[in-house]
Design a protein around this motif. Sequence first.
Motif, mmCIF file in Angstrom:
data_model
loop_
_atom_site.group_PDB
_atom_site.id
_atom_site.type_symbol
_atom_site.label_atom_id
_atom_site.label_comp_id
_atom_site.label_asym_id
_atom_site.label_seq_id
_atom_site.Cartn_x
_atom_site.Cartn_y
_atom_site.Cartn_z
ATOM 1 N N GLY A 173 -27.684 -28.314 -49.254
ATOM 2 C CA GLY A 173 -29.121 -28.120 -50.063
ATOM 3 C C GLY A 173 -29.400 -27.843 -49.151
ATOM 4 O O GLY A 173 -29.400 -26.246 -48.691
ATOM 5 N N LEU A 174 -30.872 -26.755 -49.897
ATOM 6 C CA LEU A 174 -32.524 -25.759 -49.578
ATOM 7 C C LEU A 174 -33.115 -26.210 -49.150
ATOM 8 O O LEU A 174 -33.123 -27.099 -48.034
ATOM 9 N N VAL A 175 -32.784 -25.350 -47.665
ATOM 10 C CA VAL A 175 -34.109 -25.104 -46.478
ATOM 11 C C VAL A 175 -34.772 -25.841 -47.056
ATOM 12 O O VAL A 175 -35.525 -24.922 -47.752
ATOM 13 N N PRO A 176 -36.125 -26.590 -47.415
ATOM 14 C CA PRO A 176 -37.419 -26.525 -47.448
ATOM 15 C C PRO A 176 -37.908 -25.187 -47.246
ATOM 16 O O PRO A 176 -38.113 -24.704 -45.840
ATOM 17 N N ARG A 177 -39.065 -24.529 -48.215
ATOM 18 C CA ARG A 177 -39.383 -23.773 -48.300
ATOM 19 C C ARG A 177 -40.579 -23.533 -47.265
ATOM 20 O O ARG A 177 -41.402 -22.965 -46.212
ATOM 21 N N GLY A 178 -41.403 -24.797 -46.544
ATOM 22 C CA GLY A 178 -42.286 -25.615 -45.273
ATOM 23 C C GLY A 178 -41.468 -24.783 -43.968
ATOM 24 O O GLY A 178 -42.042 -24.299 -42.977
ATOM 25 N N ARG A 179 -40.601 -24.303 -43.608
ATOM 26 C CA ARG A 179 -39.619 -24.477 -42.333
ATOM 27 C C ARG A 179 -38.939 -22.824 -42.565
ATOM 28 O O ARG A 179 -39.157 -22.322 -43.417
ATOM 29 N N ALA A 180 -39.008 -22.244 -41.062
ATOM 30 C CA ALA A 180 -39.143 -21.285 -40.774
ATOM 31 C C ALA A 180 -38.229 -20.916 -40.560
ATOM 32 O O ALA A 180 -37.063 -21.333 -40.275
ATOM 33 N N GLY A 181 -37.407 -19.771 -41.719
ATOM 34 C CA GLY A 181 -36.376 -18.992 -42.120
ATOM 35 C C GLY A 181 -35.702 -19.410 -43.561
ATOM 36 O O GLY A 181 -34.863 -19.544 -43.883
ATOM 37 N N ALA A 182 -36.320 -19.763 -44.413
ATOM 38 C CA ALA A 182 -35.781 -21.018 -45.779
ATOM 39 C C ALA A 182 -35.899 -19.559 -46.856
ATOM 40 O O ALA A 182 -35.037 -19.831 -46.993
ATOM 41 N N VAL A 183 -36.588 -18.605 -46.566
ATOM 42 C CA VAL A 183 -36.403 -17.703 -47.239
ATOM 43 C C VAL A 183 -35.826 -15.935 -46.923
ATOM 44 O O VAL A 183 -36.901 -16.148 -45.819
ATOM 45 N N LEU A 184 -35.379 -15.694 -47.468
ATOM 46 C CA LEU A 184 -34.855 -14.356 -46.385
ATOM 47 C C LEU A 184 -35.582 -12.889 -47.381
ATOM 48 O O LEU A 184 -35.998 -13.299 -48.158
#
Length: 257
Positions: A173-184
């Motif tokens: 699954g995708l790491v939730p956007r609220g977590r650090a490092g979710a978006v590269l």
Amino acid sequence: MDLNADLGEGFGRWTLGDDEGLLDVVTSANVACGFHAGDPDTMRRTCELAAERGVAIGAHVGYRDLAGFGRRFLDVEPATLTAEVLYQLGGLDACARAAGVRVGYVKPHGALYNALVRHEAQADAVVDAVRAYDPTLAVLGLPGAVWLKRAEVAGLPVRFEAFADRAYTTSGGLVPRGRAGAVLHDPVEIARRCVQLATEGTVTSVDGFPIRARVDSICVHGDTPNAVAIASAVRQALTGSGVKLKPLDRENRSLTA
């Protein structure tokens, strides 16, 4: 391999991302249909620009949530969700037809995309909408998502997607956007991941584990600040590795098809 991006996400006087820059790089465009973002002017202009460049057009359908950019789960009644997806499909397809092409596929946006991984009632509602509008439309989503399983049973063409600029959990699954490092954000790192996806069929999770991933299309988010640089790096890396890029189902979606 297809390379897609979320586009047409401005609204009125407010603009988001560099749509023209991305349309010079990607092979398919997920165009917002006015519910999470976009408006008739933006939808028509984006379809015209995509048609000029030979970029396939997909309906980026979402919850009716402009204020939250479609990134908040809404407990919509299934019948209402079916009607809302139909409404979005019809609106975007009218803009595409005016540009001389057709909508070629459907990709949910944001919270709806994530909900359809497990939410059976909403999954059936979206499948019902696509079948009612045009059962030849392809549907694009996360491998393993319940809505894609329902779509396949319903006879819809199913395509699987990976995200160039999102981190993955070990479960795929995708790491939730609220977590650090979710978006590269590093184009070099993102391009390397995409080559791995296209040539090996795997992606490395946030915890360092390899995950098998069946992929037909790779997405770059258009609202990422350096989206054009990321998409360009990904395209160059893929073609440099011998991966042929091809629009998603475009061959079947002209007005004469």
